[in-house]
Write an enzyme that holds these catalytic residues in place. Structure first.
Site, PDB file in Angstrom:
ATOM      1  N   ASP A 181      -8.876  50.768 -37.387  1.00 39.50           N
ATOM      2  CA  ASP A 181      -9.641  50.998 -36.255  1.00 39.50           C
ATOM      3  C   ASP A 181      -9.035  50.172 -35.281  1.00 39.50           C
ATOM      4  OD1 ASP A 181     -10.791  52.799 -37.745  1.00 39.50           O
ATOM      5  OD2 ASP A 181     -12.869  51.840 -37.543  1.00 39.50           O
ATOM      6  N   CYS A 233     -18.376  56.264 -42.470  1.00 39.95           N
ATOM      7  CA  CYS A 233     -18.941  57.745 -42.135  1.00 39.95           C
ATOM      8  C   CYS A 233     -20.115  58.117 -42.989  1.00 39.95           C
ATOM      9  CB  CYS A 233     -17.626  58.664 -42.335  1.00 39.95           C
ATOM     10  SG  CYS A 233     -16.106  58.049 -41.489  1.00 39.95           S
ATOM     11  N   TYR A 263      -6.805  86.009 -46.857  1.00 38.58           N
ATOM     12  CA  TYR A 263      -7.938  86.956 -46.276  1.00 38.58           C
ATOM     13  C   TYR A 263      -8.458  87.642 -47.606  1.00 38.58           C
ATOM     14  CZ  TYR A 263      -9.960  91.322 -45.207  1.00 38.58           C
ATOM     15  OH  TYR A 263     -10.887  92.493 -45.158  1.00 38.58           O
TER      16      TYR A 263
END
Length: 504
Positions: free
Chosen positions: A334, A92, A477
């Site tokens: 994979d 990746c 938050y």
């Protein structure tokens, strides 16, 4: 030596008693030379079991390392085969190496062959397994440097053969200047080609994750980049309305994105090198071509051996990652298909996160422990320059294919409180089951702080939550991090209204 090894009986290779002591000693000497630890007696004079691993990247070496942590060399001999030059590396990371964001290839290697050997794993590099003999519990391997072949017996076998890049049989596809990007060797070859290229025009064929990431990398290298894709919008892992946002951003960066482009051939010059990519409509000049058409499970060995394969060509396993119908064979990474927890169907998803988890589960199980891999929800993130792209769960066409009735909700929001400096826009799309309100999927396209928000939806999908429950989640938050209502919850709240309006 190869001929003798080929003719060796499985009992000799595994260290079990044989009628001819001289034959056993000769064959065991040969195997010991090849795998390093064969023939060592364990506690009580017993021979250790032998684990053979085919594939030296994430799944294979995670399995080998996990098994070694649980069982020492006197109990379990581990032999691993890898046909490439590297082990345990991040494929990746290749686009970011090519783009100059990270140094490579050493920076992308988590553990070298030498480090694996220090852990008591007999790792044979540049060695390709060419045949599985499941009846006699052995594998045939060829040394890619010398060409020499030999058989190695096993008690337990792990298949981690990975995936192969899709490479269509087009005229000119093998011409110099055409590159796939799957291994570190591929990355090195591409960088060498970029350094040697006389022109600065690049064509990327395919606009999936690798395609858009490589487009960014080539842009950073100063190339004029054209992306050709069969789909009308890039990123087919998104719904087309979300893919359109990606295309608009790529166009804004100066990347030419051509949708609905059917590539017919690679055109070459008098020197045989690539000079253009032809579609049914036009020719696009190119000094280098990068293929980003996705991958398919590399299961040719498994197919030849008669192991069970799924709809996408991947190996089928149970929750322990044991190949179905085989007591002594496991598979991961994979090369396997996994259960989609949302649709209930098997899928092929090639991601390093899954491969490492598969390897850990396999390592525990082959060493006598216990582990399971329950499935996935299909979470993935990517980026092209400053645009972040994320998805999890089902797209609209996935939901239709699964026979689900659903509603959608799309909202525009910001990554932080609107008044706080650095608040960046994002678009969030949510799919929910029409009757129950069960969350089916989420997609996010936006700037900094957008992509990782998909993890909220991924957890909700794994837990089987409804969009109403998602709205009620107690999320963190503060103005620097989020609006009062997180963008994912804003989309979920809109989905709740859509579910109620749709009725049953």
């Amino acid at each position: 030596m190869a001929k003798q090894s080929e003719q060796a009986d499985r009992s000799e290779e595994r260290g079990q008693p044989e009628e001819s002591e001289r034959s056993e000693q000769a064959d065991r000497s040969e195997q010991s030379e090849r795998v390093g630890t064969a023939g060592r007696a364990g506690p009580g004079g017993r021979r250790p079991e032998r684990l053979v691993v085919v594939g030296g990247d994430a799944a294979g070496m995670a399995a080998a390392s996990g098994a070694r942590r649980l069982r020492g060399p006197d109990e379990l001999e581990i032999v691993a085969f890898e046909r490439g030059h590297f082990t345990s590396y991040s494929a990746c990371g290749i686009p970011y190496w090519v783009g100059g964001d990270v140094d490579g290839p050493d920076e992308l290697v988590a553990r070298t062959p030498e480090q694996h050997r220090e852990r008591g794993i007999a790792l044979r590099m540049r060695t390709e397994v060419t045949e599985l003999d499941l009846e006699r519990q052995r594998v045939r391997a060829r040394d890619l440097e010398s060409g020499e072949e030999s058989w190695t017996g096993y008690d337990k076998l792990v298949l981690a053969t990975g995936a192969r890049p899709l490479r269509p049989a087009l005229p000119g596809i093998d011409a110099p200047g055409v590159h796939g990007v799957q291994t570190l060797d591929d990355g090195r070859e591409l960088l060498d080609a970029l350094a040697a290229a006389e022109g600065r025009r690049a064509v990327v064929v395919g606009a999936g994750y690798i395609g858009v990431e490589m487009a960014e990398a080539l842009l950073k290298r100063g190339y004029e980049v054209t992306v050709l894709d069969r789909g009308e919008q890039p990123m087919s892992t998104l719904d087309p309305d979300m893919g359109r946002l990606v295309r608009e951003a790529m166009d804004g960066l100066g990347i030419t994105t051509v949708g609905g482009a059917e590539v017919t051939r690679i055109l070459t010059g008098d020197d045989g090198r690539v000079r253009a990519v032809a579609t049914t409509e036009e020719e696009y000049p190119a000094d280098v071509v990068v293929l980003g058409l996705g991958v398919a499970p590399e299961t040719s060995l498994a197919r030849a051996a008669g192991l069970p394969l799924g709809e996408y060509g991947g190996l089928l396993t149970d929750l322990s990652m044991r190949v179905r119908g085989r007591e002594d064979v496991w598979a991961g990474g994979d090369c396997v298909e996994v259960l989609d927890l949302v649709s209930g169907r098997e899928r092929h998803i090639a991601l390093g996160t899954h491969a490492n988890k598969h390897g850990q589960v396999i390592g525990a199980n082959v060493a006598g422990g216990y582990g399971t891999f329950p499935g996935v929800v299909g979470t993935a993130v990517s980026k092209v320059c400053s645009l972040e792209i994320a998805r999890t769960g089902l797209r609209e066409k996935d939901a239709r294919a699964a026979g689900l009735r659903f509603v959608t909700a799309t909202v525009e929001a910001t990554s932080r409180a609107g008044y706080y400096p650095g608040a960046a826009p994002m678009t969030v799309k949510v799919l929910a089951e029409r009757r129950t309100g069960r969350l089916l999927g989420a997609q996010i396209v936006g700037r900094e702080g957008a992509a990782k928000r998909v993890d909220i939806a991924a957890v909700a999908l794994t837990a089987g939550m409804t969009v109403e429950q998602l709205v009620a989640l107690d999320l963190g938050y503060a103005p620097p991090f989020s609006p009062v209502w997180d963008p994912v919850q804003v989309a979920a709240r809109k989905a709740v209204s859509a579910v109620r309006a749709a009725g049953g």
